[in-house]
Design a protein around this motif. Structure first.
Motif, mmCIF file in Angstrom:
data_model
loop_
_atom_site.group_PDB
_atom_site.id
_atom_site.type_symbol
_atom_site.label_atom_id
_atom_site.label_comp_id
_atom_site.label_asym_id
_atom_site.label_seq_id
_atom_site.Cartn_x
_atom_site.Cartn_y
_atom_site.Cartn_z
ATOM 1 N N UNK A 1 -5.132 -2.615 -2.451
ATOM 2 C CA UNK A 1 -3.905 -1.991 -3.275
ATOM 3 C C UNK A 1 -3.462 -0.683 -2.623
ATOM 4 N N UNK A 2 -4.539 0.069 -1.866
ATOM 5 C CA UNK A 2 -4.011 1.384 -1.511
ATOM 6 C C UNK A 2 -3.197 1.131 -0.122
ATOM 7 N N UNK A 3 -3.861 0.008 0.590
ATOM 8 C CA UNK A 3 -2.976 -0.338 1.795
ATOM 9 C C UNK A 3 -1.601 -0.841 1.719
ATOM 10 N N UNK A 4 -1.240 -1.440 0.410
ATOM 11 C CA UNK A 4 -0.025 -2.065 0.028
ATOM 12 C C UNK A 4 0.815 -0.849 -0.360
ATOM 13 N N UNK A 5 0.202 0.148 -1.094
ATOM 14 C CA UNK A 5 0.960 1.554 -1.394
ATOM 15 C C UNK A 5 1.465 2.202 -0.290
ATOM 16 N N UNK A 6 0.532 2.336 0.735
ATOM 17 C CA UNK A 6 0.709 3.062 1.730
ATOM 18 C C UNK A 6 1.861 2.552 2.722
ATOM 19 N N UNK B 1 2.905 0.813 -5.876
ATOM 20 C CA UNK B 1 1.515 0.903 -6.646
ATOM 21 C C UNK B 1 1.292 -0.392 -7.325
ATOM 22 N N UNK B 2 0.707 -1.267 -7.095
ATOM 23 C CA UNK B 2 0.174 -2.521 -7.841
ATOM 24 C C UNK B 2 -0.722 -2.164 -8.744
ATOM 25 N N UNK B 3 -1.357 -1.104 -8.851
ATOM 26 C CA UNK B 3 -2.697 -1.071 -9.740
ATOM 27 C C UNK B 3 -2.151 -1.230 -11.347
ATOM 28 N N UNK B 4 -1.186 -0.998 -11.401
ATOM 29 C CA UNK B 4 -1.041 -1.168 -12.977
ATOM 30 C C UNK B 4 -0.039 -2.540 -13.374
ATOM 31 N N UNK B 5 -0.074 -3.366 -12.328
ATOM 32 C CA UNK B 5 0.394 -4.722 -12.412
ATOM 33 C C UNK B 5 -0.458 -5.714 -12.557
ATOM 34 N N UNK B 6 -1.115 -6.173 -14.020
ATOM 35 C CA UNK B 6 -2.117 -7.077 -14.114
ATOM 36 C C UNK B 6 -1.938 -8.331 -13.198
ATOM 37 N N UNK B 7 -0.901 -9.104 -13.079
ATOM 38 C CA UNK B 7 -0.747 -10.145 -12.279
ATOM 39 C C UNK B 7 -1.128 -9.856 -10.692
ATOM 40 N N UNK B 8 -0.389 -8.742 -10.096
ATOM 41 C CA UNK B 8 -0.775 -8.579 -8.803
ATOM 42 C C UNK B 8 -2.247 -8.276 -8.599
ATOM 43 N N UNK B 9 -2.949 -7.626 -9.393
ATOM 44 C CA UNK B 9 -4.222 -7.072 -9.243
ATOM 45 C C UNK B 9 -5.143 -8.251 -9.536
ATOM 46 N N UNK B 10 -4.855 -9.285 -10.521
ATOM 47 C CA UNK B 10 -5.636 -10.573 -10.455
ATOM 48 C C UNK B 10 -5.411 -11.426 -9.353
ATOM 49 N N UNK C 1 4.281 -12.532 -1.783
ATOM 50 C CA UNK C 1 5.024 -12.173 -2.810
ATOM 51 C C UNK C 1 3.881 -11.563 -3.913
ATOM 52 N N UNK C 2 3.424 -10.391 -3.440
ATOM 53 C CA UNK C 2 2.389 -9.767 -4.206
ATOM 54 C C UNK C 2 3.058 -9.087 -5.398
ATOM 55 N N UNK C 3 4.345 -8.124 -4.824
ATOM 56 C CA UNK C 3 4.938 -7.420 -5.957
ATOM 57 C C UNK C 3 6.199 -7.363 -5.367
ATOM 58 N N UNK C 4 7.454 -7.468 -6.088
ATOM 59 C CA UNK C 4 8.721 -7.178 -5.638
ATOM 60 C C UNK C 4 9.227 -8.143 -4.467
ATOM 61 N N UNK C 5 8.370 -9.379 -4.371
ATOM 62 C CA UNK C 5 8.888 -10.318 -3.324
ATOM 63 C C UNK C 5 8.286 -9.863 -2.011
ATOM 64 N N UNK C 6 7.227 -8.687 -1.992
ATOM 65 C CA UNK C 6 6.735 -8.545 -0.668
ATOM 66 C C UNK C 6 5.334 -8.842 -0.511
ATOM 67 N N UNK C 7 5.055 -9.518 0.527
ATOM 68 C CA UNK C 7 3.854 -10.364 0.915
ATOM 69 C C UNK C 7 2.789 -9.112 1.394
ATOM 70 N N UNK C 8 1.766 -9.383 1.165
ATOM 71 C CA UNK C 8 0.549 -8.387 1.480
ATOM 72 C C UNK C 8 -0.218 -9.266 2.618
ATOM 73 N N UNK C 9 -0.656 -8.456 3.654
ATOM 74 C CA UNK C 9 -1.553 -8.984 4.692
ATOM 75 C C UNK C 9 -2.474 -7.767 5.224
ATOM 76 N N UNK C 10 -3.654 -8.049 5.263
ATOM 77 C CA UNK C 10 -4.723 -7.242 5.603
ATOM 78 C C UNK C 10 -5.737 -7.769 6.286
ATOM 79 N N UNK C 11 -6.441 -7.153 7.209
ATOM 80 C CA UNK C 11 -7.672 -7.722 7.984
ATOM 81 C C UNK C 11 -8.700 -6.806 7.516
ATOM 82 N N UNK C 12 -9.943 -7.356 7.073
ATOM 83 C CA UNK C 12 -10.972 -6.642 6.503
ATOM 84 C C UNK C 12 -11.881 -7.204 7.716
ATOM 85 N N UNK C 13 -12.475 -6.206 8.343
ATOM 86 C CA UNK C 13 -13.724 -6.318 9.246
ATOM 87 C C UNK C 13 -15.142 -6.233 8.370
#
Length: 151
Positions: free
Chosen positions: A41-46, A51-60, A84-96
């Motif tokens: 969520x922080x990466x998406x916000x940055x 900030x998707x933390x208050x959006x239940x669908x996105x957090x789920x 489309x995590x929020x407002x049509x914007x995709x989320x992509x992240x790599x976690x090592x």
């Protein structure tokens, strides 16, 4: 380690299992999932200033993706992709694995306290775990290499 419990000492002798120290309640999986969700969520916000933390669908959706990712990240890195995590914007992240361990290190260390307490309550110490008295890891969270290393 998993399913809400951590730490129990069993004495096994002549086919009899005796609980010497009862289970300590601790929910490791929920804690590690939350750390990954917060990080994502922080990466998406940055990146998108949203900030998707208050959006239940996105957090789920983030929770579900992080839950699946956690099963893989303990061995290698993992890509998290959510269309489309929020407002049509995709989320992509790599976690090592290193990032996963960094995010959760404080919690992993806290998990060692109940282990020490169990040993103490059983009038044992770490040197008691040897060929005659083994450490048996069970539960999904026990597969985390850093947890095994700390134990």
């Amino acid at each position: 380690m998993g399913g809400g419990t951590l730490g129990s000492i069993l004495v096994i002798g002549q086919g009899v299992f005796e609980v010497k120290v009862p289970l300590v309640t601790l929910t490791l999986k929920v804690k590690t999932d939350n750390k990954m969700v917060d990080y994502c969520a922080e990466q998406f916000k940055r990146k998108h200033n949203l900030d998707v933390r208050g959006i239940s669908r996105a957090i789920t959706r983030l929770k579900n993706a992080c839950d699946k990712a956690e099963e893989t990240v303990i061995h290698i890195s993992v890509d998290i992709k959510i269309d489309c995590l929020d407002q049509g914007i995709d989320f992509r992240a790599t976690i090592t694995r290193a990032k996963f361990e960094q995010l959760n290190m404080d919690f992993f260390r806290k998990c060692m306290e109940p282990v020490k307490k169990c040993l103490s309550n059983a009038c044992m110490d770490a040197s008691s775990v040897d060929d005659c008295c083994s450490l048996v890891l069970a539960g999904g969270s026990s597969r985390i290499p850093k947890v095994q290393e700390l134990l």
